[in-house]
Design a protein around this motif. Structure first.
Motif, PDB file in Angstrom:
ATOM      1  N   TYR A 166      41.748  11.058 -17.504  1.00  0.00           N
ATOM      2  CA  TYR A 166      40.889  11.434 -16.385  1.00  0.00           C
ATOM      3  C   TYR A 166      39.523  10.758 -16.447  1.00  0.00           C
ATOM      4  N   MET A 167      39.286   9.967 -17.472  1.00  0.00           N
ATOM      5  CA  MET A 167      38.010   9.248 -17.565  1.00  0.00           C
ATOM      6  C   MET A 167      38.083   7.985 -16.726  1.00  0.00           C
ATOM      7  N   ASN A 168      36.967   7.647 -16.081  1.00  0.00           N
ATOM      8  CA  ASN A 168      36.884   6.463 -15.243  1.00  0.00           C
ATOM      9  C   ASN A 168      35.832   5.534 -15.829  1.00  0.00           C
ATOM     10  N   ASN A 169      36.279   4.474 -16.504  1.00  0.00           N
ATOM     11  CA  ASN A 169      35.366   3.510 -17.133  1.00  0.00           C
ATOM     12  C   ASN A 169      34.338   4.209 -18.012  1.00  0.00           C
ATOM     13  N   VAL A 216      33.459   7.381 -17.936  1.00  0.00           N
ATOM     14  CA  VAL A 216      32.785   8.501 -17.279  1.00  0.00           C
ATOM     15  C   VAL A 216      33.781   9.640 -17.090  1.00  0.00           C
ATOM     16  N   LEU A 217      33.376  10.837 -17.503  1.00  0.00           N
ATOM     17  CA  LEU A 217      34.201  12.030 -17.339  1.00  0.00           C
ATOM     18  C   LEU A 217      33.509  12.980 -16.371  1.00  0.00           C
ATOM     19  N   ASN A 218      34.190  13.256 -15.252  1.00  0.00           N
ATOM     20  CA  ASN A 218      33.695  14.204 -14.258  1.00  0.00           C
ATOM     21  C   ASN A 218      34.513  15.478 -14.415  1.00  0.00           C
ATOM     22  N   ILE A 250      28.974  15.920 -15.574  1.00  0.00           N
ATOM     23  CA  ILE A 250      29.282  14.494 -15.674  1.00  0.00           C
ATOM     24  C   ILE A 250      28.826  13.991 -17.039  1.00  0.00           C
ATOM     25  N   TYR A 251      29.749  13.392 -17.775  1.00  0.00           N
ATOM     26  CA  TYR A 251      29.483  12.917 -19.133  1.00  0.00           C
ATOM     27  C   TYR A 251      29.937  11.466 -19.264  1.00  0.00           C
ATOM     28  N   ILE A 252      29.231  10.712 -20.131  1.00  0.00           N
ATOM     29  CA  ILE A 252      29.644   9.337 -20.406  1.00  0.00           C
ATOM     30  C   ILE A 252      29.855   9.180 -21.897  1.00  0.00           C
ATOM     31  N   SER A 253      30.770   8.267 -22.249  1.00  0.00           N
ATOM     32  CA  SER A 253      31.018   7.989 -23.657  1.00  0.00           C
ATOM     33  C   SER A 253      29.850   7.197 -24.228  1.00  0.00           C
ATOM     34  N   LYS A 254      29.733   7.203 -25.544  1.00  0.00           N
ATOM     35  CA  LYS A 254      28.583   6.549 -26.172  1.00  0.00           C
ATOM     36  C   LYS A 254      28.612   5.031 -26.004  1.00  0.00           C
TER      37      LYS A 254
END
Length: 192
Positions: free
Chosen positions: A7-10, A12-14, A44-48
């Protein structure tokens, strides 16, 4: 947890996209913590490893809005500076307080004009975002000309006129809709 990865998009997790997944909140937040994800907006979260794409985050925060004005001018190459403040257009009556506090500029239009010229584009980060087309962007530029430095305004219009993909009929249709027909005709007569 591999289910969450899908479910992550590039990077980014919504969390809104996880509503249909049968996972507990705790397991989702454990995944976020274990992967050292950074919160960039509500839910909304992004990977490191991911660079934050503010225009995409803005479109996730406000899914009915359309990324516009300075962002669209930059996307179409009508200005050469990336915007310092990201812009979105919403319908009149929308309460922009949380977005303006977060540092975004919110423009409003009548509800029936919000989708005029709206399309989906893929930005430099590879994300799909809603944005106005080239001609609607020029109309927005002219409508808000008092907010631009005169040299930036003139340069953007000159860049538009030089483009091979411009559609003057569409521009004039939008100009008529926004009651800008007379002023846009004057600019086009001078520049063409």
């Amino acid at each position: 947890m591999d289910e969450i990865l899908s479910y992550m998009n590039n990077g980014v997790l919504n969390l809104k996209s996880l509503k249909e997944v049968n996972l507990s909140r705790q397991s989702i937040y454990n995944f976020i913590k274990r992967n050292n994800m950074e919160k960039v907006g509500p839910g909304i979260y992004i990977s490191k490893e991911t660079l934050e794409d503010e225009a995409y985050v803005l479109s996730l925060r406000c899914p009915k809005g359309v990324v516009s004005h300075d962002d669209a001018l930059y996307y179409y190459g009508l200005v050469d500076r990336e915007p310092m403040i990201h812009n979105i257009t919403m319908y009149s009556g929308y309460n922009p307080t949380t977005l303006t506090r977060a540092g975004y500029k919110v423009y409003t239009v009548k509800r029936e004009l919000l989708d005029l010229g709206k399309k989906t584009v893929i930005n430099q980060f590879g994300h799909e975002i809603p944005m106005y087309d080239l001609e609607r962007t020029v109309c927005d530029l002219v409508r808000n000309r008092s907010n631009f430095e005169i040299q930036d305004f003139n340069a953007a219009l000159k860049s538009y006129v030089k483009r091979n993909d411009k559609d003057l009929n569409r521009l004039m249709f939008y100009a008529k809709t926004f009651r800008l027909e007379k002023i846009i005709k004057q600019y086009m007569e001078i520049l063409l």
